[in-house]
Structures are given as structure tokens and as C-alpha cells.
Design a protein around this motif. Structure first.
Motif, PDB file in Angstrom:
ATOM      1  N   ALA A 183      11.928 -35.563 -36.542  1.00  0.00           N
ATOM      2  CA  ALA A 183      12.029 -36.844 -37.243  1.00  0.00           C
ATOM      3  C   ALA A 183      12.678 -37.918 -36.376  1.00  0.00           C
ATOM      4  O   ALA A 183      12.259 -39.085 -36.394  1.00  0.00           O
ATOM      5  CB  ALA A 183      12.823 -36.664 -38.533  1.00  0.00           C
ATOM      6  N   THR A 184      13.692 -37.560 -35.586  1.00  0.00           N
ATOM      7  CA  THR A 184      14.384 -38.547 -34.742  1.00  0.00           C
ATOM      8  C   THR A 184      13.451 -39.108 -33.681  1.00  0.00           C
ATOM      9  O   THR A 184      13.407 -40.333 -33.442  1.00  0.00           O
ATOM     10  CB  THR A 184      15.616 -37.895 -34.085  1.00  0.00           C
ATOM     11  OG1 THR A 184      16.473 -37.370 -35.106  1.00  0.00           O
ATOM     12  CG2 THR A 184      16.383 -38.905 -33.255  1.00  0.00           C
TER      13      THR A 184
ATOM     14  N   LYS B 279      10.258 -39.238 -33.831  1.00  0.00           N
ATOM     15  CA  LYS B 279       9.267 -40.067 -34.516  1.00  0.00           C
ATOM     16  C   LYS B 279       9.799 -41.491 -34.715  1.00  0.00           C
ATOM     17  O   LYS B 279       9.089 -42.478 -34.485  1.00  0.00           O
ATOM     18  CB  LYS B 279       8.913 -39.444 -35.871  1.00  0.00           C
ATOM     19  CG  LYS B 279       7.929 -38.283 -35.821  1.00  0.00           C
ATOM     20  CD  LYS B 279       7.720 -37.730 -37.217  1.00  0.00           C
ATOM     21  CE  LYS B 279       6.642 -36.668 -37.256  1.00  0.00           C
ATOM     22  NZ  LYS B 279       5.293 -37.240 -37.181  1.00  0.00           N
ATOM     23  N   ARG B 280      11.043 -41.595 -35.158  1.00  0.00           N
ATOM     24  CA  ARG B 280      11.637 -42.917 -35.386  1.00  0.00           C
ATOM     25  C   ARG B 280      11.728 -43.707 -34.083  1.00  0.00           C
ATOM     26  O   ARG B 280      11.499 -44.921 -34.046  1.00  0.00           O
ATOM     27  CB  ARG B 280      13.012 -42.769 -36.023  1.00  0.00           C
ATOM     28  CG  ARG B 280      12.968 -42.268 -37.466  1.00  0.00           C
ATOM     29  CD  ARG B 280      14.356 -41.958 -37.986  1.00  0.00           C
ATOM     30  NE  ARG B 280      14.291 -41.440 -39.353  1.00  0.00           N
ATOM     31  CZ  ARG B 280      15.321 -40.944 -40.014  1.00  0.00           C
ATOM     32  NH1 ARG B 280      16.521 -40.898 -39.417  1.00  0.00           N
ATOM     33  NH2 ARG B 280      15.172 -40.503 -41.240  1.00  0.00           N
TER      34      ARG B 280
ATOM     35  N   TYR C  44       8.354 -45.012 -33.397  1.00  0.00           N
ATOM     36  CA  TYR C  44       8.033 -46.135 -34.290  1.00  0.00           C
ATOM     37  C   TYR C  44       8.633 -47.434 -33.752  1.00  0.00           C
ATOM     38  O   TYR C  44       7.973 -48.493 -33.734  1.00  0.00           O
ATOM     39  CB  TYR C  44       8.574 -45.864 -35.699  1.00  0.00           C
ATOM     40  CG  TYR C  44       7.759 -44.884 -36.508  1.00  0.00           C
ATOM     41  CD1 TYR C  44       6.369 -44.971 -36.550  1.00  0.00           C
ATOM     42  CD2 TYR C  44       8.382 -43.886 -37.250  1.00  0.00           C
ATOM     43  CE1 TYR C  44       5.628 -44.078 -37.309  1.00  0.00           C
ATOM     44  CE2 TYR C  44       7.647 -42.982 -38.007  1.00  0.00           C
ATOM     45  CZ  TYR C  44       6.276 -43.085 -38.029  1.00  0.00           C
ATOM     46  OH  TYR C  44       5.541 -42.208 -38.774  1.00  0.00           O
TER      47      TYR C  44
ATOM     48  N   GLU D   7       6.134 -47.278 -42.154  1.00  0.00           N
ATOM     49  CA  GLU D   7       6.351 -45.867 -41.771  1.00  0.00           C
ATOM     50  C   GLU D   7       7.793 -45.644 -41.320  1.00  0.00           C
ATOM     51  O   GLU D   7       8.414 -44.644 -41.697  1.00  0.00           O
ATOM     52  CB  GLU D   7       5.388 -45.483 -40.646  1.00  0.00           C
ATOM     53  CG  GLU D   7       3.942 -45.337 -41.082  1.00  0.00           C
ATOM     54  CD  GLU D   7       3.049 -44.917 -39.940  1.00  0.00           C
ATOM     55  OE1 GLU D   7       2.537 -43.784 -39.968  1.00  0.00           O
ATOM     56  OE2 GLU D   7       2.843 -45.725 -39.023  1.00  0.00           O
ATOM     57  N   LEU D   8       8.319 -46.581 -40.516  1.00  0.00           N
ATOM     58  CA  LEU D   8       9.693 -46.431 -40.035  1.00  0.00           C
ATOM     59  C   LEU D   8      10.698 -46.578 -41.175  1.00  0.00           C
ATOM     60  O   LEU D   8      11.615 -45.759 -41.321  1.00  0.00           O
ATOM     61  CB  LEU D   8       9.972 -47.488 -38.951  1.00  0.00           C
ATOM     62  CG  LEU D   8      11.406 -47.547 -38.424  1.00  0.00           C
ATOM     63  CD1 LEU D   8      11.803 -46.228 -37.772  1.00  0.00           C
ATOM     64  CD2 LEU D   8      11.567 -48.714 -37.433  1.00  0.00           C
TER      65      LEU D   8
ATOM     66  N   SER E 221      11.071 -43.686 -43.707  1.00  0.00           N
ATOM     67  CA  SER E 221      11.692 -42.443 -43.220  1.00  0.00           C
ATOM     68  C   SER E 221      13.176 -42.361 -43.546  1.00  0.00           C
ATOM     69  O   SER E 221      13.755 -41.278 -43.486  1.00  0.00           O
ATOM     70  CB  SER E 221      11.486 -42.313 -41.705  1.00  0.00           C
ATOM     71  OG  SER E 221      12.154 -43.365 -41.016  1.00  0.00           O
ATOM     72  N   PHE E 222      13.799 -43.505 -43.878  1.00  0.00           N
ATOM     73  CA  PHE E 222      15.224 -43.449 -44.248  1.00  0.00           C
ATOM     74  C   PHE E 222      15.579 -44.334 -45.437  1.00  0.00           C
ATOM     75  O   PHE E 222      16.744 -44.410 -45.827  1.00  0.00           O
ATOM     76  CB  PHE E 222      16.106 -43.819 -43.041  1.00  0.00           C
ATOM     77  CG  PHE E 222      15.815 -45.158 -42.442  1.00  0.00           C
ATOM     78  CD1 PHE E 222      16.381 -46.307 -42.937  1.00  0.00           C
ATOM     79  CD2 PHE E 222      14.949 -45.260 -41.359  1.00  0.00           C
ATOM     80  CE1 PHE E 222      16.115 -47.546 -42.375  1.00  0.00           C
ATOM     81  CE2 PHE E 222      14.672 -46.495 -40.790  1.00  0.00           C
ATOM     82  CZ  PHE E 222      15.253 -47.639 -41.298  1.00  0.00           C
TER      83      PHE E 222
END
Length: 377
Positions: A51-52, A54-55, A58, A86-87, A90-91
Motif C-alpha cells: 500500500a505504501t 502504491k501511494r 500515485y 485513488e490516492l 486509500s486513507f
């Protein structure tokens, strides 16, 4: 879910490429380079699982699009909303906040580009939301399927273990029963036969010298032999199950075997005193039911068949009825003719009906029956 997002990005890239081609952009090589860099970054995003990372990608994509917007072509800004969504998703859990972040760059765009950017942002957010909901449902369904699969494996394992336990129990029971019968024969019958043999051996030696004693010994041997034979009879009687238990049990085994091999649901019911059904009647019932079920399997196209056994005051009635298509004209083949012959041998009757589905009814008279002119109790 990722396929739809990739598909949306591809549509936007194609749109940008067409607009650049129609505008005869002089720096087309920079446009192609921006396409390739953005494409590689996004493909890497969907390959990675972390996940990290991916961010980070992004953020890198947003930077690439910003540079492309400022230096190559303003239309590259249309790819920003989906990447920002998308970014942010994610959070951030609130969808409204995600939408506002996607619309934020519109404040810094040229006025002619703002409407189409707003449209792209709205469509991108809608597609992402729909795919996210669908993806969550799909993941839940997959989790449920995995859970059900594990439960099924456990149940299958338990069934196999129980089947093995049942087989082992049956084998142990048979061994114990054989041992019990062997011991009973040895204790009761073996001692009697041995005593009778001793008496006869002694009588043989005394037959010439003391006929009276020899006769007495022979009579004792006869009495002992009679007692032994009576013990044999009682032992066999206790071992042999009642006829009605054998008959109905065999019928139910027949139905269970048919259910296991065919998709047709079969139901067996019985009513009345089964004790008065003679062995010859049970034989005819089993053979007729077997033939009727075979015909049902071959010709009826039925989903269900019922076997109904009733013991009435003066007769036994066995009906095998299915819910199939039936037939307008009943043609008696070898199967039905065989049933009629077997049933007629004990003065019984077969009734065939195809009004609703197809049914074969066996009627057997109670009491003495005639077989080839001889009475059978």
C-alpha cells in the motif's frame, strides 16, 4: 474493480491523443513520452501489492500529470481526478472529502478547461465509487465462498471419518456376533452332541453283554440328541429376524440405492400390519417395485416418484407413482407383462394408469394364495 479504472484511464488517454493529433501539436514526441511515463507508472501501481509503494506511485503520477499539463498539453489535467481519487480513497473514508479533493485543481485551471475537467472529475468519482462498492461485495462473497468451502471440506472429512467408523463398527459387530454364535453352539449344542456320542459308544460295547443297559444308554443318547436339535432350532430362531423386518428393510434399501444413483426423488411410505405379509408376497413386491422404478427412470422424465405400501383387510396394495409426462396409449412391454405374470401367480392383479403421471399398482390377496394350483400359506 481495477479493470474498470484502467479502462477509464485508457479512454481518457485516447481522447487526449485524438485532441493532440487534431491540433497538430508540434512537440508530439513529448506527448508520447508523457503517455509512456504515465502508463508505466500506473501499470506498476496495479502490479504492486504494498500500500505504501502504491501511494508513492500515485503521488508520482500526479507529479507527471502536473508537469505534462504545464509543459506538454493542458488536456493531461483530465487524468488528475481519477488519480487523486485513488490516492485520497486509500486513507480517507468520507467520499465527499475525496470528491472535493478531486475537484480542487479546477481552481487553478484555465476557464475553458474547467467544465470538461469538472465532468471528468465527476465521472471518475462515480466510476471509482461504483467499482469500490462492487469490489467490496465481491471480496465479501469470495470470503463467504472460502468459508463455505472450508466448512464443506470439514464436513466431508467428518463424513469420511464417520463412514469409516460405521464400517469398522459393522465389522466389529459381525465379529462379535460370529463369536457369540460360535460360543453358544459350543456351549449348548457341542456338549449335547458329545454326551450323546459317549452314550452311543458305551451302548455299542454293552450291546452283546448287557442289552438292557445298552438300550437304556441308547435312549439317553436319543434324548440328548433331541435336546441338542431343539437347542439348534431355538438358536436359529433367535438369530433369524422377522420376515416383515427383512421385507421392509430390503424395500427401503432398494429405494435408497435408487435415490443414490438417480436425480429422481423417491419417497417410500407404509401403512398397516406388515407381519401378515408372506415371504412370497415380499418377493413379488420387491420385483414389481424394481421393475416400476426402472421404467420410471427410462421413460417418465419425472422429478419425483412415490412408493406406497398398504396392508388392507383382505389385500396388500403397492403403488409406484411418478409425476412424469405419462402417456395417452399404454403399451405393455416385457416389464409390465412380467409384473402381471408374477402377480397373477398368487391370484393378484396389476393396474396401470397414466392419467396423472404414470402409476403401477400391485394388488395381492391376503390369506392362502394359489401358485400353479397349490396353496401357499
Amino acid at each position: 474493480m481495477e479493470i474498470w479504472i484502467i479502462f477509464t484511464k485508457m479512454i481518457l488517454l485516447v481522447y487526449i491523443a485524438i485532441q493532440c493529433a487534431q491540433a497538430n501539436v508540434s512537440h508530439i514526441s513529448w506527448v508520447v513520452l508523457a503517455f509512456l511515463v504515465y502508463f508505466c507508472a500506473n501499470i506498476t501501481i496495479y502490479i504492486l501489492k504494498n500500500a505504501t509503494l502504491k501511494r508513492v506511485l500515485y503521488v508520482l503520477s500526479i507529479g507527471i500529470l502536473t508537469v505534462a499539463y504545464l509543459s506538454v498539453n493542458p488536456l493531461f489535467s483530465l487524468l488528475l481526478p481519477l488519480t487523486i481519487v485513488e490516492l485520497a480513497a486509500s486513507f480517507i473514508d468520507k467520499k465527499l472529502t475525496v470528491l472535493l479533493l478531486a475537484l480542487l485543481p479546477i481552481l487553478y485551471l484555465n476557464a475553458p478547461l474547467q467544465p470538461i475537467y469538472g465532468l471528468a472529475a465527476g465521472v471518475s468519482f462515480m466510476i471509482f465509487s461504483i467499482t469500490s462498492i462492487y469490489g467490496e461485495k465481491l471480496m465479501k462473497n469470495e470470503a463467504q465462498i472460502d468459508s463455505m468451502r472450508k466448512q464443506l471440506q470439514k464436513l466431508t472429512k467428518h463424513i469420511h471419518e464417520n463412514s469409516e467408523y460405521i464400517r469398522q463398527s459393522e465389522y466389529t459387530f459381525k465379529l462379535e456376533e460370529r463369536n457369540r454364535i460360535s460360543q453358544e453352539i459350543h456351549d449348548k449344542i457341542g456338549h449335547s452332541m458329545t454326551g450323546a456320542l459317549f452314550q452311543m459308544e458305551a451302548a455299542k460295547r454293552l450291546v452283546e453283554t448287557d442289552q438292557h443297559k445298552a438300550t437304556e444308554l441308547l435312549q439317553n443318547a436319543i434324548n440328548i440328541s433331541k435336546d441338542g436339535i431343539e437347542n439348534i432350532r431355538l438358536t436359529l430362531k433367535n438369530m433369524k429376524p422377522p420376515t416383515e423386518q427383512v421385507g421392509i428393510h430390503r424395500l427401503k434399501l432398494l429405494i435408497d440405492d435408487f435415490n443414490a444413483k438417480q436425480p429422481i426423488k423417491t419417497i417410500v411410505t407404509n401403512e398397516g400390519n406388515l407381519d401378515i405379509i408372506a415371504p412370497i408376497h415380499w418377493k413379488i413386491i420387491h420385483e414389481n417395485v424394481t421393475e416400476a422404478l426402472t421404467n420410471t427412470m427410462k421413460y417418465s422424465h419425472a422429478r419425483q416418484v412415490s412408493v406406497d405400501l398398504k396392508v388392507l383387510n383382505k389385500m396388500i396394495r403397492v403403488e409406484v407413482k411418478d409425476n412424469g409426462a405419462g402417456t395417452e396409449i399404454i403399451k405393455k412391454g416385457l416389464g409390465i407383462i412380467g409384473m402381471e405374470e408374477r402377480t397373477a401367480a398368487v391370484n393378484g392383479k396389476i393396474i396401470v394408469d397414466s392419467t396423472h403421471g404414470f402409476s403401477v399398482t400391485t394388488l395381492l390377496p391376503l390369506g392362502p394364495s394359489l401358485i400353479n394350483g397349490n396353496k401357499v400359506p
